[in-house]
Design a protein around this motif. Structure first.
Motif, mmCIF file in Angstrom:
data_model
loop_
_atom_site.group_PDB
_atom_site.id
_atom_site.type_symbol
_atom_site.label_atom_id
_atom_site.label_comp_id
_atom_site.label_asym_id
_atom_site.label_seq_id
_atom_site.Cartn_x
_atom_site.Cartn_y
_atom_site.Cartn_z
ATOM 1 N N SER A 1 -7.100 14.808 0.012
ATOM 2 C CA SER A 1 -7.530 15.123 -1.486
ATOM 3 C C SER A 1 -9.014 16.011 -1.758
ATOM 4 N N VAL A 2 -8.832 16.925 -2.784
ATOM 5 C CA VAL A 2 -9.801 17.486 -2.906
ATOM 6 C C VAL A 2 -10.337 17.281 -4.485
ATOM 7 N N SER A 3 -9.605 16.463 -5.238
ATOM 8 C CA SER A 3 -9.941 15.852 -6.622
ATOM 9 C C SER A 3 -9.477 17.347 -7.211
ATOM 10 N N SER A 4 -10.229 17.765 -8.090
ATOM 11 C CA SER A 4 -9.989 18.936 -8.921
ATOM 12 C C SER A 4 -10.848 19.897 -8.498
ATOM 13 N N LYS A 5 -11.697 19.739 -7.389
ATOM 14 C CA LYS A 5 -12.795 20.889 -6.763
ATOM 15 C C LYS A 5 -12.119 21.934 -6.194
ATOM 16 N N LEU A 6 -11.305 22.623 -6.619
ATOM 17 C CA LEU A 6 -10.479 23.781 -6.347
ATOM 18 C C LEU A 6 -10.708 25.231 -6.937
ATOM 19 N N ALA A 7 -11.234 25.869 -6.292
ATOM 20 C CA ALA A 7 -11.374 27.573 -6.987
ATOM 21 C C ALA A 7 -10.293 28.514 -6.437
ATOM 22 N N TRP A 8 -10.076 29.503 -7.278
ATOM 23 C CA TRP A 8 -9.302 30.631 -6.612
ATOM 24 C C TRP A 8 -10.034 31.845 -6.808
ATOM 25 N N TYR A 9 -10.017 32.859 -5.776
ATOM 26 C CA TYR A 9 -10.711 33.948 -5.840
ATOM 27 C C TYR A 9 -9.530 35.234 -5.709
ATOM 28 N N GLN A 10 -10.065 36.169 -6.494
ATOM 29 C CA GLN A 10 -9.060 37.477 -6.274
ATOM 30 C C GLN A 10 -9.832 38.597 -5.320
ATOM 31 N N HIS A 11 -9.307 39.073 -4.607
ATOM 32 C CA HIS A 11 -9.935 39.988 -3.574
ATOM 33 C C HIS A 11 -9.257 41.167 -3.469
ATOM 34 N N LYS A 12 -9.705 42.316 -3.731
ATOM 35 C CA LYS A 12 -9.284 43.681 -3.744
ATOM 36 C C LYS A 12 -9.984 44.544 -2.622
ATOM 37 N N PRO A 13 -9.229 45.263 -1.704
ATOM 38 C CA PRO A 13 -10.123 45.757 -0.626
ATOM 39 C C PRO A 13 -11.074 46.796 -0.995
ATOM 40 N N ALA B 1 -15.989 43.397 -4.276
ATOM 41 C CA ALA B 1 -16.282 42.017 -4.039
ATOM 42 C C ALA B 1 -15.392 41.007 -4.424
ATOM 43 N N PRO B 2 -15.072 39.878 -3.850
ATOM 44 C CA PRO B 2 -14.160 38.915 -4.373
ATOM 45 C C PRO B 2 -14.812 38.563 -5.909
ATOM 46 N N ARG B 3 -13.702 37.952 -6.505
ATOM 47 C CA ARG B 3 -14.070 37.598 -7.926
ATOM 48 C C ARG B 3 -13.539 36.308 -8.332
ATOM 49 N N LEU B 4 -14.196 35.252 -8.768
ATOM 50 C CA LEU B 4 -13.811 34.124 -9.203
ATOM 51 C C LEU B 4 -12.781 34.252 -10.309
ATOM 52 N N VAL B 5 -11.830 33.476 -10.068
ATOM 53 C CA VAL B 5 -10.538 33.641 -11.032
ATOM 54 C C VAL B 5 -10.687 32.221 -11.842
ATOM 55 N N ILE B 6 -10.532 31.144 -10.999
ATOM 56 C CA ILE B 6 -10.311 29.594 -11.583
ATOM 57 C C ILE B 6 -11.237 28.929 -10.913
ATOM 58 N N TYR B 7 -11.907 27.915 -11.584
ATOM 59 C CA TYR B 7 -12.650 26.941 -10.764
ATOM 60 C C TYR B 7 -12.384 25.632 -11.385
ATOM 61 N N GLY B 8 -12.614 24.444 -10.679
ATOM 62 C CA GLY B 8 -12.109 23.262 -11.447
ATOM 63 C C GLY B 8 -10.686 23.063 -11.504
ATOM 64 N N ALA B 9 -9.968 23.697 -10.632
ATOM 65 C CA ALA B 9 -8.586 23.669 -10.436
ATOM 66 C C ALA B 9 -7.916 24.149 -11.771
ATOM 67 N N SER B 10 -8.465 24.465 -12.866
ATOM 68 C CA SER B 10 -7.697 24.836 -14.086
ATOM 69 C C SER B 10 -8.569 25.491 -14.981
ATOM 70 N N THR B 11 -9.614 25.726 -14.671
ATOM 71 C CA THR B 11 -10.707 26.447 -15.832
ATOM 72 C C THR B 11 -10.768 28.034 -15.338
ATOM 73 N N ARG B 12 -10.545 28.983 -16.369
ATOM 74 C CA ARG B 12 -10.613 30.414 -16.160
ATOM 75 C C ARG B 12 -12.108 30.585 -16.083
ATOM 76 N N ALA B 13 -12.522 31.473 -15.165
ATOM 77 C CA ALA B 13 -13.807 32.050 -15.037
ATOM 78 C C ALA B 13 -14.078 32.964 -16.386
ATOM 79 N N THR B 14 -15.263 33.275 -16.560
ATOM 80 C CA THR B 14 -15.558 34.304 -17.544
ATOM 81 C C THR B 14 -14.991 35.613 -17.698
#
Lengths: 120, 107
Positions: free
Chosen positions: B28-40, B43-56
């Motif tokens: 278990s990682v609780s809700s401490k989960l982020a998603w990143y988008q990376h195009k060749p 720079a990678p871009r933060l998409v989601i943090y806290g499992a469900s919160t969209r980044a700016t």
């Protein structure tokens, strides 16, 4: 909003030292709730997290075995920046290198990336 | 150490279709989960943090769900700019860990 600006040479000769700098604006390298990180990206290995400097301590990712014992990440409080040094480089170290800021474990800000080619 | 496993490795989707990406944690990682988008070459871009919160600045077509060990990133209607590699990352336990990535490609 934190902004990170990378600088450093794009070409390094084999056996020499790769040195990159990441200048910080909008935040402080001394801040004790932010980790200052380096990553690299290559076609063969994908995105690799190399390590960070954080509140006076350092972490190097043991899973990136190819850089183990060759890597140093240092803060420079006088210039509000941090650096990456990778010794004894080989062509296998050719990659795009990124710096990034992490707060609360989330990497929210990234540098623009620097393509470093290791070649004679 | 927590191991993050993403599936599938490659997802082929037509523009306008829905994409569903999975990420599983070895504990278990609780809700401490982020998603990143990376195009060749970008720079990678933060998409989601806290499992469900969209980044700016992230469009509403991106949504994250899950907690504990199972997480999902959904892109409701794929746009051309969404084709990229997506990484999940846990920050609940040290050392933080990334998944190996899911490549979303044009079908």
């Amino acid at each position: 909003q934190v902004q990170l600006q990378q600088s450093g040479p794009g070409l390094v000769k084999p056996s020499q030292t790769l040195s990159l700098t990441c200048a910080i604006s909008g935040d402080s390298v001394s801040r004790n709730d932010t980790a200052w990180n380096w990553f690299r990206e290559s076609p063969s290995r994908g995105l690799e997290w190399l390590g960070w400097t954080y509140s006076g301590s350092k972490y190097y990712n043991d899973h990136v075995r190819s850089v183990k014992s060759r890597i140093t990440i240092n803060p420079d409080t006088s210039k509000n920046q941090f650096s990456l040094q990778l010794n004894s480089v080989t062509p296998d170290d050719t990659a795009i290198y990124y710096c990034a800021a992490a707060r609360g474990g989330t990497f929210a800000s990234w540098g623009q990336g620097t393509l470093v080619t290791v070649s004679s | 150490e927590i191991v993050m496993t993403q599936s599938p490795a490659t997802l082929s989707v037509s523009p306008g279709e829905r994409a569903t990406l999975s990420c599983r944690a070895s504990q278990s990682v609780s809700s401490k989960l982020a998603w990143y988008q990376h195009k060749p070459g970008q720079a990678p871009r933060l998409v989601i943090y806290g499992a469900s919160t969209r980044a700016t600045g992230i469009p509403a077509r991106f949504s994250g769900s899950g907690s504990g060990t199972e997480f999902t990133l959904t892109i409701s209607s794929l746009q051309s700019e969404d084709f990229a590699v997506y990484y999940c990352q846990q920050s609940n336990a040290w050392p933080w860990a990334f998944g190996q990535g899911t490549k979303v490609e044009i079908k």
